[in-house]
Design a protein around this motif. Structure first.
Motif, PDB file in Angstrom:
ATOM      1  N   ALA A 248       1.708  10.249   4.176  1.00 19.45           N
ATOM      2  CA  ALA A 248       0.262  10.263   3.904  1.00 19.45           C
ATOM      3  C   ALA A 248      -0.354  11.654   3.917  1.00 19.45           C
ATOM      4  N   PHE A 252      -3.734  13.291   1.713  1.00 11.20           N
ATOM      5  CA  PHE A 252      -4.907  13.455   2.570  1.00 11.20           C
ATOM      6  C   PHE A 252      -5.551  14.799   2.241  1.00 11.20           C
ATOM      7  N   TYR A 257      -8.176   9.945   2.591  1.00 10.50           N
ATOM      8  CA  TYR A 257      -6.907   9.555   1.990  1.00 10.50           C
ATOM      9  C   TYR A 257      -7.191   9.136   0.543  1.00 10.50           C
ATOM     10  N   LEU A 259      -5.810   7.855  -2.888  1.00  8.93           N
ATOM     11  CA  LEU A 259      -4.732   7.170  -3.591  1.00  8.93           C
ATOM     12  C   LEU A 259      -5.051   7.153  -5.080  1.00  8.93           C
ATOM     13  N   SER A 265     -10.526   6.279  -2.230  1.00  5.10           N
ATOM     14  CA  SER A 265     -10.712   7.360  -1.273  1.00  5.10           C
ATOM     15  C   SER A 265     -11.075   6.698   0.051  1.00  5.10           C
ATOM     16  N   LEU A 266     -10.195   6.813   1.057  1.00  3.60           N
ATOM     17  CA  LEU A 266     -10.309   6.001   2.265  1.00  3.60           C
ATOM     18  C   LEU A 266     -10.451   6.843   3.526  1.00  3.60           C
ATOM     19  N   THR A 268      -9.839   7.012   7.764  1.00  2.00           N
ATOM     20  CA  THR A 268      -8.687   6.613   8.582  1.00  2.00           C
ATOM     21  C   THR A 268      -8.681   5.115   8.837  1.00  2.00           C
ATOM     22  N   ASP A 270     -10.139   2.748   7.173  1.00  2.00           N
ATOM     23  CA  ASP A 270      -9.894   2.021   5.918  1.00  2.00           C
ATOM     24  C   ASP A 270      -8.419   2.111   5.519  1.00  2.00           C
ATOM     25  N   MET A 271      -7.801   3.268   5.790  1.00  2.00           N
ATOM     26  CA  MET A 271      -6.387   3.432   5.479  1.00  2.00           C
ATOM     27  C   MET A 271      -5.548   2.487   6.342  1.00  2.00           C
ATOM     28  N   TYR A 274      -5.847  -0.882   4.918  1.00  2.00           N
ATOM     29  CA  TYR A 274      -5.021  -0.959   3.706  1.00  2.00           C
ATOM     30  C   TYR A 274      -3.591  -1.343   4.083  1.00  2.00           C
ATOM     31  N   TRP A 275      -3.038  -0.644   5.082  1.00  2.00           N
ATOM     32  CA  TRP A 275      -1.661  -0.948   5.493  1.00  2.00           C
ATOM     33  C   TRP A 275      -1.570  -2.312   6.161  1.00  2.00           C
ATOM     34  N   LEU A 291      -0.224   7.816   8.149  1.00  2.00           N
ATOM     35  CA  LEU A 291      -1.419   8.644   8.241  1.00  2.00           C
ATOM     36  C   LEU A 291      -1.003  10.119   8.239  1.00  2.00           C
TER      37      LEU A 291
END
Length: 433
Positions: A248, A252, A257, A259, A265-266, A268, A270-271, A274-275, A291
């Motif tokens: 990640a 970043f 983050y 993608l 655009s996320l 922490t 939100d990331m 996502y996972w 991360l």
């Protein structure tokens, strides 16, 4: 077997790795006539605090990536310092190398020079004692064959135009033996080629032998992987699970983050969400560097929220360094660590970090680098540690399968004593099927 074996010569040379970049080859010669030889790998996706490989910076040679300085350091300063030393005392050899360099990052002599010598000494010592490398490093109880993680889809820094996620891996944890796990992986790899061809995307391969599909989203890669497992005749989550290395830090930027494939655009949190959605939807058992390597509080959060269900692996976060691992243990970051010899630079430091991790209840995943060689030392290292996990790329490309083929040899050598780690390698997780 002799109780002493003295170093009489150390010779290095500049050779090429699997990406066509220069690297260091080292040969150690002992007074009993035995030798040990190794070739050092190199990473593309590297942690900020990894030990520093020394490059020449001469634009007229290999685009500045030559390693003649590192080679010269081995052939002169290091060779002189270690001549006459007992190669059987690996810790003493490594301590002399660390002291000789004098920097925390091994930047003066170069981690590539230091690791080349450290590992070649271990190989020479094993040869002099008529032992396999795994037996010399791990002792008589080294007998566990690791579950291979095959990187069958490449992205990130390992493959231009691929997914944002750097590695999509198949994990044949339901196989009865390493040999069968190898077969499961190869069959699924070929099934995946067919799935991707039907999707109308490329089946070219990246640095680690995995396919590099141009898909509309990162999730599409997961769907393709699941279909390939089923097409090969296996059950997702039962016979073959999935592992990811998002790496990640590579996406970043400016505090978010980003993608590209998903146009997201996320933050922490939100990331992590996502996972979490991926863990809920797919048979994921391993999530490496989900991360950025600066996001320590985020790693603590994702470990709390997902660590009982999936292995949270610290690679760039820990860089095989006891100092960073100690911080991770104290702050509750991750429940697993990636082990790479060239991140820290000596054999004993690598072993010390792995042992510290396992003592704290972390799992260990021994790893190759994207710039690899025919050297098979990491296969022996995985068995020496009895850690139960290894990744060395796809079941394709000579520098990748050399490690897996070495594990076949070790399994044959051990015979009835060999134990395949299988699902036990992930026994700290509540595996879903």
């Amino acid at each position: 077997m002799s109780s002493r074996a003295l170093i009489t010569g150390i010779v290095a040379d500049e050779v090429l790795d699997s990406r066509g970049n220069p690297t260091v080859k080292v040969r150690v010669v002992l007074d009993d006539g035995t030798t040990g030889e190794t070739i050092v790998p190199s990473g593309a996706s590297t942690g900020e605090f990894e030990a520093v490989e020394l490059r020449d910076g001469d634009a007229a040679r290999y685009c500045g990536k030559g390693v003649l300085k590192a080679v010269s350091n081995v052939n002169n300063e290091i060779a002189l310092a270690l001549r006459g030393q007992d190669v059987l005392d690996q810790r003493q050899i490594d301590q002399r190398l660390i002291a000789l360099d004098g920097t925390e990052s091994k930047s003066r002599l170069g981690a590539n020079a230091i690791l080349g010598v450290s590992l070649a000494c271990a190989r020479a010592a094993a040869q002099s004692q008529r032992l396999a490398l795994f037996q010399f490093l791990g002792g008589a109880d080294s007998h566990v064959l690791p579950v291979p993680m095959f990187n069958v889809l490449n992205g990130g820094k390992h493959a231009a135009d691929g997914p944002d996620v750097q590695e999509f891996k198949i994990v044949p944890l339901g196989a009865p033996t390493f040999r069968e796990a190898y077969r499961y992986g190869a069959e699924t790899y070929h099934a995946l080629r067919g799935v991707l061809a039907e999707m109308g995307t490329s089946t070219n391969v990246g640095d680690e032998g995995g396919f590099v599909p141009q898909l509309k989203s990162n999730l599409a890669a997961m769907d393709a992987l699941t279909r390939a497992i089923e097409r090969a005749g296996y059950r997702p989550g039962e016979d073959i699970a999935i592992g990811l290395d998002p790496a990640a830090s590579s996406f970043f930027t400016d505090g978010a983050y980003r993608l590209t494939r998903d146009r997201l655009s996320l933050s922490t949190q939100d990331m992590i969400g996502y996972w979490k959605s991926w863990v809920n939807a797919y048979p994921l058992v391993s999530l490496e560097d989900p991360l950025a390597d600066s996001d320590w509080s985020g790693f603590a959060t994702i470990t709390r929220e997902l660590g009982a269900r999936v292995q949270i692996v610290g690679d760039d976060l820990f860089v095989t360094n006891r100092k960073f691992l100690k911080r991770g243990i104290e702050e509750g970051c991750c429940n697993s660590i990636l082990i790479k010899l060239n991140q820290i630079g000596t054999v004993t430091e690598t072993l010390d970090t792995a042992h510290m991790a396992m003592a704290a209840g972390y799992t260990c995943l021994v790893s190759h680098r994207s710039g690899e060689t025919s050297d098979t030392s990491i296969a022996d290292l995985a068995v020496a540690l009895n850690c139960g996990q290894i990744k060395s790329g796809a079941p394709a490309r000579g520098e990748r399968v050399a490690k897996y083929n070495r594990l076949l040899e070790i399994e044959n050598m051990l015979g009835a004593a060999a134990v395949f780690a299988g699902r036990h390698a992930f026994s700290n997780l509540r595996l879903s099927t």
